[in-house]
Design an enzyme around this catalytic site. Structure first.
Site, PDB file in Angstrom:
ATOM      1  N   THR A 117      17.923   2.446   2.167  1.00 19.58           N
ATOM      2  CA  THR A 117      16.587   1.917   2.190  1.00 19.58           C
ATOM      3  C   THR A 117      16.112   1.716   3.488  1.00 19.58           C
ATOM      4  OG1 THR A 117      17.332  -0.469   2.352  1.00 19.58           O
ATOM      5  CG2 THR A 117      17.207   0.594   0.089  1.00 19.58           C
ATOM      6  N   ASN A 148      15.631 -10.685  -5.089  1.00 25.01           N
ATOM      7  CA  ASN A 148      15.940  -9.478  -4.316  1.00 25.01           C
ATOM      8  C   ASN A 148      15.488  -9.484  -2.760  1.00 25.01           C
ATOM      9  OD1 ASN A 148      16.247  -6.398  -3.950  1.00 25.01           O
ATOM     10  ND2 ASN A 148      14.238  -6.723  -3.575  1.00 25.01           N
ATOM     11  N   ASP A 160       0.736  -1.158   0.065  1.00 28.27           N
ATOM     12  CA  ASP A 160       0.085  -0.064   0.149  1.00 28.27           C
ATOM     13  C   ASP A 160       0.882   1.304   0.009  1.00 28.27           C
ATOM     14  OD1 ASP A 160      -2.184  -1.626  -0.092  1.00 28.27           O
ATOM     15  OD2 ASP A 160      -2.674  -1.447   2.176  1.00 28.27           O
ATOM     16  N   LYS A 180      24.537 -14.566   2.258  1.00 23.05           N
ATOM     17  CA  LYS A 180      24.828 -13.778   1.156  1.00 23.05           C
ATOM     18  C   LYS A 180      26.125 -14.654   0.205  1.00 23.05           C
ATOM     19  CE  LYS A 180      21.861 -10.569   1.059  1.00 23.05           C
ATOM     20  NZ  LYS A 180      20.517 -10.806   0.057  1.00 23.05           N
ATOM     21  N   TYR A 226      24.006 -12.880   8.467  1.00 23.28           N
ATOM     22  CA  TYR A 226      23.888 -12.145   6.847  1.00 23.28           C
ATOM     23  C   TYR A 226      24.944 -12.473   5.869  1.00 23.28           C
ATOM     24  CZ  TYR A 226      22.520  -8.255   3.797  1.00 23.28           C
ATOM     25  OH  TYR A 226      22.244  -7.536   2.687  1.00 23.28           O
ATOM     26  N   VAL A 273      23.467   0.938   0.651  1.00 20.71           N
ATOM     27  CA  VAL A 273      22.484   1.794  -0.032  1.00 20.71           C
ATOM     28  C   VAL A 273      21.318   2.212   0.780  1.00 20.71           C
ATOM     29  CG1 VAL A 273      20.518   1.493  -1.780  1.00 20.71           C
ATOM     30  CG2 VAL A 273      22.575   0.049  -1.992  1.00 20.71           C
TER      31      VAL A 273
END
Ligand SMILES: NC(=O)c1ccc[n+]([C@@H]2O[C@H](COP(=O)([O-])OP(=O)(O)OC[C@H]3O[C@@H](n4cnc5c(N)ncnc54)[C@H](OP(=O)(O)O)[C@@H]3O)[C@@H](O)[C@H]2O)c1
Length: 260
Positions: free
Chosen positions: A186, A87, A41, A155, A151, A184
């Site tokens: 985000t 992603n 949304d 990866k 993490y 990045v």
């Protein structure tokens, strides 16, 4: 570029949302898959034009039943998939001593098992395309230990999945590559509670900045350009590659103090 069908996991936020928007702008049909309706949304409030040009589906990439439902939808609606961008990802904090087994499993489930499940399920549709491209969004943390053991390991595993699948799927003319971003801007750190609040996030970015030779943290568009290239015919002889898009942070010289 010929008009194609692409599926982007985690297309409701950050890097994924920018990839969805870029591909829509190129005239492609794009399907996004993510868990929460709330993020979808918010994405559609920010980019209302996407409502008609992309399909925003809900589902968890680490759940086999959800992957089966996505396959059924894609098969019925399009019957083909020209590109898959794995992603969607989560970030958890912690070293061996501080991370819980649950957080370790959760991170590996989403970041590594998720792409495996989704790619396996959607393979028949990728094969139908007669030539397709898979892009795994990995991280520089998979190449060099970062701040979270789970993490980084997830990866690094994803990069090996990339190389393994490049060999496996090459005979079907399906290319598989990793894009490994540096830091990045985000919502991933805030949404996953890796930093306490917005101020702590800004402080983290500021501290990281001097380690980037180009002097800045990345934006989602810095990553989506490489993804667009890897989905296109311009990269038709590239497979099994692990490509850093990181403002030069992997070229940073650890032996000298960072520039102020
Ligand atoms: N930002 C960075 O600094 C950075 C650096 C290197 C690599 N990356 C990688 O880039 C990718 C995108 O990250 P981002 O920074 O754009 O993060 P983000 O803004 O938090 O976006 C993550 C997206 O993934 C979705 N998602 C998370 N878990 C999912 C699951 N189990 N099933 C389906 N969808 C799921 C989220 O939606 P829901 O929560 O609603 O499911 C959201 O749409 C990740 O793989 C991340 O590891 C990011």
């Amino acid at each position: 570029m010929e008009k194609k069908v692409f599926l982007i996991s985690g297309g409701s936020s950050g890097i994924g949302l920018t990839i969805v928007n870029d591909l829509v702008e190129q005239g492609h049909r794009v399907v996004s898959l993510s868990r929460s309706k709330g993020k979808i949304d918010r994405a559609l409030e920010e980019m209302p034009h996407l409502a008609e040009k992309a399909d925003f589906l809900t589902g968890d990439i680490s759940n086999q039943e959800d992957a089966g439902a996505i396959y059924a939808y894609m098969d019925k609606t399009y019957g083909v998939l020209h590109g898959l961008v794995n992603n969607a990802g989560v970030l958890t904090k912690g070293t061996l001593e501080t991370i819980s087994v649950d957080d370790w499993r959760f991170t590996l489930d989403v970041n590594l098992t998720g792409p495996y499940i989704l790619t396996k399920r959607l393979l028949p549709l990728l094969r139908n395309a007669g030539g397709a491209s898979i892009v795994n969004i990995s991280s520089v943390a998979g190449l060099k230990p970062g701040t979270s053991v789970a993490y980084s390991v997830s990866k690094a595993g994803l990069d090996m999945l990339t190389r393994f699948l490049a060999g496996d799927l090459g005979p079907y003319n399906i290319r598989v590559n990793s894009v490994n971003p540096g830091l990045v801007r985000t919502n991933i750190h805030l949404d996953n509670k890796v930093v306490a609040d917005r101020d702590a996030y800004e402080e983290m970015l500021e501290k990281a900045c001097p380690r980037y030779p180009l002097g800045r943290i990345g934006q989602p568009a810095d990553i989506s350009g490489m993804v667009r290239f890897l989905l296109s015919e311009a990269s038709s002889w590239i497979t099994g590659s692990i490509i850093t898009v990181d403002g030069g942070v992997m070229a940073e010289n650890d032996l000298i103090p960072p520039k102020k």
